[in-house]
Design a protein around this motif. Structure first.
Motif, PDB file in Angstrom:
ATOM      1  N   LEU A 325       8.023 -50.977  14.105  1.00 30.74           N
ATOM      2  CA  LEU A 325       6.664 -51.131  14.614  1.00 30.74           C
ATOM      3  C   LEU A 325       5.658 -50.745  13.536  1.00 30.74           C
ATOM      4  CD1 LEU A 325       7.080 -49.392  18.091  1.00 30.74           C
ATOM      5  CD2 LEU A 325       6.807 -51.848  17.708  1.00 30.74           C
ATOM      6  N   THR A 326       4.503 -51.375  13.565  1.00 26.49           N
ATOM      7  CA  THR A 326       3.374 -50.957  12.739  1.00 26.49           C
ATOM      8  C   THR A 326       2.342 -50.330  13.668  1.00 26.49           C
ATOM      9  OG1 THR A 326       3.710 -52.708  11.115  1.00 26.49           O
ATOM     10  CG2 THR A 326       1.527 -51.708  11.204  1.00 26.49           C
ATOM     11  N   PRO A 327       2.200 -49.005  13.637  1.00 22.37           N
ATOM     12  CA  PRO A 327       1.210 -48.351  14.501  1.00 22.37           C
ATOM     13  C   PRO A 327      -0.185 -48.396  13.882  1.00 22.37           C
ATOM     14  CG  PRO A 327       3.085 -46.904  13.925  1.00 22.37           C
ATOM     15  CD  PRO A 327       3.063 -48.040  12.955  1.00 22.37           C
ATOM     16  N   ILE A 328      -1.189 -48.173  14.719  1.00 22.46           N
ATOM     17  CA  ILE A 328      -2.560 -48.016  14.245  1.00 22.46           C
ATOM     18  C   ILE A 328      -3.087 -46.705  14.808  1.00 22.46           C
ATOM     19  CG2 ILE A 328      -3.481 -49.442  16.156  1.00 22.46           C
ATOM     20  CD1 ILE A 328      -5.708 -50.302  14.174  1.00 22.46           C
ATOM     21  N   ALA A 329      -3.680 -45.897  13.934  1.00 25.41           N
ATOM     22  CA  ALA A 329      -4.059 -44.528  14.298  1.00 25.41           C
ATOM     23  C   ALA A 329      -5.457 -44.202  13.802  1.00 25.41           C
ATOM     24  CB  ALA A 329      -3.042 -43.545  13.709  1.00 25.41           C
TER      25      ALA A 329
END
Length: 443
Positions: A325-329
């Protein structure tokens, strides 16, 4: 709208900026300075009175995975300007780490390249917990089909799923046609793949076409060792990886793939190898679909290509794959928490998922609608088998959510290189890997 691209700072510049922040500088001060500089160069920037939100990206010019969402958000929010801090993929984590260590208000929003680095940032309190935002907006996490919960660390949410990628097999239809060989199927074992690699290898020297291509990442060997879900790359015993390294070395020795040493020495990227038709097949992540679609749209490539389900071990059924997964934070140091959350919420929404699907990008929201959108997109390869290739039955993370994973990855990469250039035997390399991981984990 033309974007203002911001080159990532050198360490000295970061530390200088960090010093200014410590001495009382703020983002508003920085914005005023930036506006003055923009006016001098003919750009308007924040002088237009817009709110400026900074986001980090990697390789933004060569992939549509970020820009499409940034453009859509600015169109919906004309009072906001997105400042892009772009870095090459190889330097991204290092540059981001330097920036965050200075505790400065830029960047506001962080696209997380590796989930292991997310854990490190969380441990260093560099990420903003978002549970209160989720609760306040009554955000429905069920749309992510469990992925949002998988991103929780010590029971805290630090990110939302932005995109989802897994490995498939790319192939050049024209090269298969010229060789009179049937295309790869969606139910092919790794042994069948090795046989195809032998059949599709032809020519000599600079005109040689390789049957397949393995990029230099250790994942292009270790992924298949964990594909069945029985193991991860964090183990007490790494003997399960031996047959996979032996097969990779055999492909290299027989000349069915380019050798590792040449790829490293010449800094050859997998994108150019496939685009230049130097290989007939290539295992790679689904993110490469968007790259190829973009390449065809720009007229950079014109050959026919397709995708197949990644090959599977003999004792595993088709549909098992490996991905991440590529998270965004949000940075813990942002001074625009609400605006940053609004962007994160939009970027990981169903609306953004539809926008990205049209670009051939898979998001953290799996749906039949997104799959149909991608399949119907211009420059997506024709044929039902290509759509079927995107379906999977079992998904293993290429690396587990382990607080020590980045340290372990360093060791994995070092040992991988030594095995692939044959400085170590497979047995000696895996023995060293086992010893060093045990030391890191305290086993």
């Amino acid at each position: 709208m033309k974007k203002k691209q911001v080159v990532v700072m050198t360490m000295a510049a970061v530390m200088a900026c960090g010093a200014m922040t410590a001495c009382g500088g703020s983002k508003s001060d920085a914005g005023n300075n930036a506006a003055a500089g923009s006016e001098a160069s003919g750009e308007t920037g924040s002088a237009e009175g817009k709110q400026v939100l900074s986001v980090t990206t990697w390789d933004n010019e060569s992939t549509p995975q970020f820009q499409a969402v940034i453009d859509a958000y600015e169109e919906k929010n004309p009072d906001v300007e997105i400042k892009i801090i772009d870095t090459s993929a190889d330097e991204y984590n290092n540059s981001l780490g330097i920036s965050l260590s200075a505790a400065q208000p830029d960047p506001d929003v962080i696209w997380v390249k590796d989930m292991g680095s997310m854990l490190q940032m969380a441990d260093k309190e560099q990420l903003l917990p978002i549970d209160e935002f989720i609760k306040k907006d009554n955000l429905d996490l069920s749309i992510y089909k469990g992925a949002a919960e998988q991103l929780q660390y010590n029971g805290v949410s630090y990110a939302l799923p932005y995109r989802n990628d897994w490995y498939v097999l790319y192939y050049n239809k024209d090269l298969f046609d010229a060789a009179g060989v049937e295309y790869p199927s969606n139910d092919m074992t790794w042994q069948e793949y090795y046989d195809l690699a032998a059949k599709l290898t032809s020519g000599e020297g600079s005109s040689k076409v390789y049957g397949s291509h393995n990029h230099t990442w250790q994942a292009l060997v270790t992924n298949w060792a964990v594909q069945d879900g029985e193991h991860t790359v964090v183990e007490k015993d790494y003997s399960f990886m031996k047959p996979w390294y032996e097969e990779a070395l055999a492909l290299q020795k027989n000349g069915y793939i380019q050798d590792y040493a040449t790829l490293k020495t010449a800094n050859i990227h997998y994108t150019s190898v496939f685009k230049n038709q130097q290989c007939a097949m290539m295992p790679m992540g689904t993110w490469f679909i968007a790259t190829m679609m973009q390449s065809h749209a720009a007229g950079e490539t014109s050959f026919n290509w397709g995708i197949a389900t990644i090959p599977h071990p003999e004792n595993t059924e088709a549909g098992y794959t490996v991905g991440a997964l590529t998270p965004i934070a949000i940075s813990a140091f942002t001074d625009q928490k609400d605006l940053a959350w609004d962007f994160v919420k939009f970027a990981s929404s169903e609306e953004a998922a539809t926008i990205l699907a049209a670009q051939g990008v898979f998001t953290g929201i799996p749906s039949e609608e997104a799959l149909k959108t991608i399949a119907a997109a211009e420059n997506f390869p024709e044929g039902e088998s290509n759509v079927e290739a995107l379906e999977y039955t079992h998904y293993s993370f290429d690396r587990p959510l382990d607080p020590k994973i980045e340290e372990i990855r360093t060791v994995l990469n070092e040992v991988h290189e030594l095995i692939m250039i044959e400085s170590y035997s497979v047995d000696d390399g895996l023995a060293e890997l086992q010893e060093r991981v045990a030391e890191i984990k305290g086993w």
